[in-house]
Design an enzyme around this catalytic site. Structure first.
Site, PDB file in Angstrom:
ATOM      1  N   ASP A  41     -15.966  -3.760   1.454  1.00 20.96           N
ATOM      2  CA  ASP A  41     -15.145  -4.326   0.385  1.00 20.96           C
ATOM      3  C   ASP A  41     -15.492  -3.621  -0.919  1.00 20.96           C
ATOM      4  O   ASP A  41     -16.670  -3.456  -1.255  1.00 20.96           O
ATOM      5  CB  ASP A  41     -15.399  -5.830   0.249  1.00 20.96           C
ATOM      6  CG  ASP A  41     -14.423  -6.482  -0.716  1.00 20.96           C
ATOM      7  OD1 ASP A  41     -13.296  -6.782  -0.296  1.00 20.96           O
ATOM      8  OD2 ASP A  41     -14.798  -6.683  -1.892  1.00 20.96           O
TER       9      ASP A  41
ATOM     10  N   ASN B 237      -7.725  -3.215 -11.266  1.00 23.58           N
ATOM     11  CA  ASN B 237      -6.296  -3.494 -11.413  1.00 23.58           C
ATOM     12  C   ASN B 237      -5.988  -4.091 -12.785  1.00 23.58           C
ATOM     13  O   ASN B 237      -4.993  -3.720 -13.427  1.00 23.58           O
ATOM     14  CB  ASN B 237      -5.831  -4.457 -10.321  1.00 23.58           C
ATOM     15  CG  ASN B 237      -5.554  -3.753  -8.998  1.00 23.58           C
ATOM     16  OD1 ASN B 237      -5.238  -2.563  -8.985  1.00 23.58           O
ATOM     17  ND2 ASN B 237      -5.671  -4.471  -7.900  1.00 23.58           N
TER      18      ASN B 237
ATOM     19  N   HIS C 152      -1.999  -1.553 -11.447  1.00 25.46           N
ATOM     20  CA  HIS C 152      -1.984  -1.471  -9.982  1.00 25.46           C
ATOM     21  C   HIS C 152      -1.746  -0.053  -9.470  1.00 25.46           C
ATOM     22  O   HIS C 152      -2.199   0.299  -8.376  1.00 25.46           O
ATOM     23  CB  HIS C 152      -0.937  -2.429  -9.417  1.00 25.46           C
ATOM     24  CG  HIS C 152      -1.326  -3.870  -9.554  1.00 25.46           C
ATOM     25  ND1 HIS C 152      -2.150  -4.501  -8.649  1.00 25.46           N
ATOM     26  CD2 HIS C 152      -1.027  -4.803 -10.499  1.00 25.46           C
ATOM     27  CE1 HIS C 152      -2.342  -5.757  -9.008  1.00 25.46           C
ATOM     28  NE2 HIS C 152      -1.661  -5.968 -10.140  1.00 25.46           N
TER      29      HIS C 152
ATOM     30  N   ASP D 110      -4.072   1.627  -6.777  1.00 21.07           N
ATOM     31  CA  ASP D 110      -3.627   2.247  -5.515  1.00 21.07           C
ATOM     32  C   ASP D 110      -4.247   3.626  -5.344  1.00 21.07           C
ATOM     33  O   ASP D 110      -4.682   4.000  -4.238  1.00 21.07           O
ATOM     34  CB  ASP D 110      -2.104   2.351  -5.486  1.00 21.07           C
ATOM     35  CG  ASP D 110      -1.423   1.009  -5.268  1.00 21.07           C
ATOM     36  OD1 ASP D 110      -2.122   0.038  -4.895  1.00 21.07           O
ATOM     37  OD2 ASP D 110      -0.193   0.919  -5.464  1.00 21.07           O
TER      38      ASP D 110
ATOM     39  N   GLU E   2      -8.450  -4.536  -0.705  1.00 20.48           N
ATOM     40  CA  GLU E   2      -9.519  -3.553  -0.906  1.00 20.48           C
ATOM     41  C   GLU E   2     -10.565  -3.622   0.197  1.00 20.48           C
ATOM     42  O   GLU E   2     -11.696  -3.171   0.023  1.00 20.48           O
ATOM     43  CB  GLU E   2     -10.200  -3.775  -2.267  1.00 20.48           C
ATOM     44  CG  GLU E   2     -10.939  -5.083  -2.422  1.00 20.48           C
ATOM     45  CD  GLU E   2     -10.065  -6.235  -2.903  1.00 20.48           C
ATOM     46  OE1 GLU E   2     -10.625  -7.195  -3.446  1.00 20.48           O
ATOM     47  OE2 GLU E   2      -8.825  -6.173  -2.756  1.00 20.48           O
TER      48      GLU E   2
END
Length: 315
Positions: A190, A198, A203, A207, A233
């Site tokens: 994670d 973010n 975002h 990405d 994630e």
């Protein structure tokens, strides 16, 4: 009026070829090529396929039956179907059956009757086009199925396998470990504080960070290991070892270091990213686990890694 066909005439006698072409032109066929031998016909058909071949049975070097076998072999390689009609002076049911056993579509005795030729050629052309339509449809369906399978097992953002693909790989690896020996390690990774990325950068940048992390993980593992995106994630790392003594969960420590050692470049500069990893291992001889059991244990170790300060591997 007839629907034109791509026809190849194969006969070692020039006069016979000329008569046949004249007859075909009179019937209404214009796409007619002529070959003086079977080998010449095969070269001709490799340049451009034929829908129907009209060939003499008796020819030097390679006869009509041998030519038929070669055409069928090449057709199978190219997913194509060619209608084949043989001409011969042989009469009787035995010769006819021999021709059909060798894959010939139809059979005419010399001298060829023009009306019979027109009827047989029409039928052979219709069968060839129907067969080729089936082959084209089958190829299109197969390509579509492969694409659907790819889409159903691939994460569209990172290009990594998704959860469905990971489950299939885990199931196979558990069975192999149980039956053949070795060990299997599952790591759940994670990205630490990803929501902050973010929130601060948007975002789109988030990405890009996930895409670059996916590349780094792939490079840090062995070619036979698997990296899959579980969602958001969170990623899964699957490593199978053929010998239990070579099972080394530290392989995931290398993944953690690869992610955190270099900042990830973004338009504003660079972002230092860390990751926490929970690991669960299964060795041959232990009670065979389920995918759900291994995932749950790896998740528990991931929560431990988070609670102990993040940016670490716990297993």
């Amino acid at each position: 009026m007839v629907e034109d066909l791509a026809i190849v005439i194969v006969d070692d006698m020039q006069y016979s070829r000329a008569v046949l072409r004249t007859t075909l032109n009179r019937i209404g066929y214009t796409d007619v090529r002529m070959a003086a031998s079977a080998s010449e016909a095969l070269v001709m058909m490799s340049d451009r396929r034929a829908e129907v071949v009209l060939a003499d049975w008796v020819m030097p070097e390679m006869n009509g039956l041998e030519l038929t076998a070669e055409i069928r072999r090449k057709d199978e390689q190219r997913s194509h179907y060619t209608g084949i009609i043989l001409f011969t002076g042989k009469e009787g049911d035995e010769a006819m059956m021999e021709a059909f056993r060798h894959g010939v579509d139809d059979y005419l005795t010399k001298p060829v009757n023009q009306i019979q030729l027109a009827a047989r050629l029409f039928a052979a052309g219709r069968v060839a086009r129907l067969q080729n339509k089936v082959l084209e449809t089958s190829a299109a369906l197969s390509a579509t199925n492969h694409q659907l399978e790819f889409l159903s097992t691939t994460d569209p953002l990172t290009g990594l396998p998704n959860r469905r693909a990971m489950d299939k790989r885990m199931e196979a690896a558990i069975m192999e470990t149980c039956s053949r020996g070795g060990a299997l390690c599952l790591g759940i990774l994670d990205v630490d504080h990803f929501k902050r990325i973010n929130d601060l950068h948007g975002h789109d940048v988030g990405d890009e960070v996930l895409i670059l992390i996916a590349r780094r993980m792939r490079l840090a593992l062995r070619p036979m290991d698997m990296v899959a995106r579980m969602g958001g994630e969170e990623f899964a790392l699957v490593a199978h070892f053929h010998k239990s003594e070579k099972c080394d969960p530290a392989i995931f420590e290398r993944v953690r270091q690869t992610i955190s050692d270099e900042p990830i470049p973004i338009p504003e500069g660079g972002i230092t990213v860390t990751a926490s990893i929970g690991v669960c291992c299964y060795q041959h001889g232990e009670e065979m686990p389920t995918i759900q059991t291994m995932t749950r244990l790896a998740d528990q170790n991931l929560y431990r890694a988070k609670s102990e300060g993040r940016n670490r591997v716990v297993g």
